[in-house]
Design an enzyme around this catalytic site. Structure first.
Site, short mmCIF file in Angstrom:
data_model
loop_
_atom_site.label_atom_id
_atom_site.label_comp_id
_atom_site.label_asym_id
_atom_site.label_seq_id
_atom_site.Cartn_x
_atom_site.Cartn_y
_atom_site.Cartn_z
N GLY A 193 0.80 -1.23 0.00
CA GLY A 193 0.00 0.00 0.00
C GLY A 193 0.83 1.27 0.00
O GLY A 193 2.02 1.24 -0.32
N HIS B 18 2.23 4.49 -5.09
CA HIS B 18 2.81 5.59 -5.87
C HIS B 18 2.94 5.11 -7.31
O HIS B 18 2.53 3.98 -7.64
CB HIS B 18 4.15 6.00 -5.26
N GLY C 161 5.33 3.98 -8.94
CA GLY C 161 6.06 2.73 -9.10
C GLY C 161 5.11 1.54 -9.03
O GLY C 161 5.13 0.65 -9.90
N HIS C 162 4.26 1.55 -8.02
CA HIS C 162 3.25 0.48 -7.91
C HIS C 162 2.32 0.51 -9.13
O HIS C 162 1.95 -0.54 -9.68
CB HIS C 162 2.37 0.67 -6.67
N GLU D 158 11.73 -4.33 -9.88
CA GLU D 158 13.18 -4.49 -9.73
C GLU D 158 13.72 -3.59 -8.63
O GLU D 158 14.86 -3.74 -8.20
CB GLU D 158 13.89 -4.17 -11.05
N LYS D 159 12.93 -2.62 -8.19
CA LYS D 159 13.33 -1.77 -7.06
C LYS D 159 13.78 -2.63 -5.89
O LYS D 159 14.75 -2.31 -5.20
CB LYS D 159 12.14 -0.88 -6.68
N ASP D 160 13.04 -3.73 -5.65
CA ASP D 160 13.40 -4.68 -4.60
C ASP D 160 14.02 -5.89 -5.29
O ASP D 160 13.41 -6.95 -5.40
CB ASP D 160 12.15 -5.05 -3.79
N SER E 162 9.45 5.30 -3.66
CA SER E 162 9.29 4.35 -2.55
C SER E 162 8.29 4.91 -1.56
O SER E 162 8.27 6.12 -1.32
CB SER E 162 10.64 4.16 -1.85
N ARG F 116 8.54 4.67 1.45
CA ARG F 116 9.34 5.19 2.57
C ARG F 116 9.89 6.60 2.30
O ARG F 116 10.35 7.27 3.23
CB ARG F 116 10.48 4.23 2.92
P1 AMP Z 1 5.94 -2.42 -1.59
O1 AMP Z 1 4.58 -1.85 -1.44
O2 AMP Z 1 7.04 -1.49 -1.27
O3 AMP Z 1 6.08 -3.78 -0.92
O4 AMP Z 1 6.11 -2.72 -3.15
C1 AMP Z 1 5.19 -3.52 -3.84
C2 AMP Z 1 5.76 -3.84 -5.19
O5 AMP Z 1 5.99 -2.64 -5.91
C3 AMP Z 1 7.10 -4.59 -5.11
O6 AMP Z 1 7.16 -5.57 -6.14
C4 AMP Z 1 8.08 -3.48 -5.36
O7 AMP Z 1 9.31 -3.93 -5.90
C5 AMP Z 1 7.33 -2.63 -6.36
N1 AMP Z 1 7.85 -1.27 -6.36
C6 AMP Z 1 8.02 -0.43 -5.31
N2 AMP Z 1 8.59 0.73 -5.70
C7 AMP Z 1 8.81 0.61 -7.02
C8 AMP Z 1 9.39 1.46 -8.01
N3 AMP Z 1 9.87 2.67 -7.71
N4 AMP Z 1 9.45 1.01 -9.29
C9 AMP Z 1 8.98 -0.22 -9.61
N5 AMP Z 1 8.42 -1.07 -8.73
C10 AMP Z 1 8.33 -0.66 -7.46
#
Ligand code: AMP
Length: 281
Positions: A31, A34, A36-37, A148-150, A185, A187
């Site tokens: 959640g 942004h 990226g998601h 790929e961020k993670d 991110s 964060r």
């Molecule tokens: P998170 O909510 O941070 O657990 O991220 C959920 C998914 O979104 C994970 O597969 C992350 O790698 C991806 N993600 C987070 N930030 C980015 C970003 N800046 N670009 C691409 N994917 C992202």
């Protein structure tokens, strides 16, 4: 979009969705969405596939001194964004639904989980592998999309899916960045204005080290310079800046095969990670 938080409702909705035979794609998230998601969601929507997005802030992947309680939560805005993006189901289970009393199973992927964030955050990837396995079993997707961020997380999941014959296609999406280059991110919301400016040192240090190594510069020297750049901008501690094999994530001291440069460091209270491909000259 249906927003669901209990398992029988999810199972019924998934069965109804799957009845037309179109592939179903899962995008797991925590959640505070942004761009990226949303790039992952757009990729999922391509080709007219059904899309399930999960939002679950997974306690098992946070260490005892990490930011679980402070992790940003924006349920209403997230739901609005996903509705606008044409998502079919938002799966938002509670902790009790995910881990009912008596829950006792742990999925652990050795090797690829051990170094980097696995070393800096003990137990983190067991938490990730366990929750992703549960999400896969709950949603039963044909395809799952990760960023790929993670990068290490993506490598751990690819290993797990192959090892356990999960039969799910894993798609990795390139990191989405702000205009100035900082990886998006959830964060980043913790950063003060000054920290936000200093944070740029992370992609810049990785980019500079990549250039040096691709020109034939010594790996160790390039990594040391990157660490020095981060320290000079106030990152403390720098958990690692490491060149790794792009698939196994084994550390490399000579650039002799496709590699990934990964970095993690803390700026004030915020821990940032980033990574970049490094190609052989
Ligand atoms: P998170 O909510 O941070 O657990 O991220 C959920 C998914 O979104 C994970 O597969 C992350 O790698 C991806 N993600 C987070 N930030 C980015 C970003 N800046 N670009 C691409 N994917 C992202």
């Amino acid at each position: 979009m249906q927003t669901l938080s209990d398992l029988p409702a999810l199972c019924a909705a998934i069965a109804a969705l799957k009845s037309d035979g179109k592939p179903l794609v899962l995008v797991p998230t925590m959640g505070a969405l942004h761009d990226g998601h949303m790039a992952l969601v757009e990729e999922a929507r391509r080709h007219g596939r059904h899309v399930v997005v999960s939002i679950f802030v997974n306690p098992k992947q946070f260490g005892p001194n990490e930011d679980l309680a402070a992790y940003p939560r924006r349920e209403a805005k997230d739901a609005q964004m996903l509705t606008a993006a044409g998502v079919d189901i938002l799966w938002a289970p509670t902790v009790d639904v995910m881990y009912p009393a008596g829950f006792a199973t742990n999925i652990s992927v050795s090797g690829v989980s051990d170094g980097l964030d696995g070393a800096a955050r003990p137990g983190h990837f067991d938490g990730v592998a366990t929750v992703v396995t549960k999400l896969f079993n709950q949603v039963r997707p044909d395809v799952a999309i990760f960023g790929e961020k993670d990068y290490q997380q993506l490598a751990v999941i690819r290993r797990m899916v192959a090892d356990l014959d999960m039969g799910i296609e894993i798609v990795g999406m390139p990191t989405q960045r702000a205009e100035d280059g900082l990886a998006l991110s959830s964060r980043n919301a913790y950063l003060s204005d000054d920290e936000r400016k200093a944070a740029l040192a992370l992609p810049r240090a990785l980019g500079e080290a990549k250039r040096q190594m691709e020109k034939g510069g010594a790996v160790e020297e390039a990594l040391a310079k990157a660490v020095a750049m981060l320290s000079a901008q106030g990152f403390d501690p720098v958990d690692y800046v490491t060149l790794c094999d792009a698939v196994t994530l084994e550390p490399m001291s000579v650039l002799d095969r496709p590699a990934r440069l990964l970095g993690a460091a803390k700026l004030g209270k915020t821990r940032l990670i980033d990574n970049i491909a490094v190609d052989i000259a």
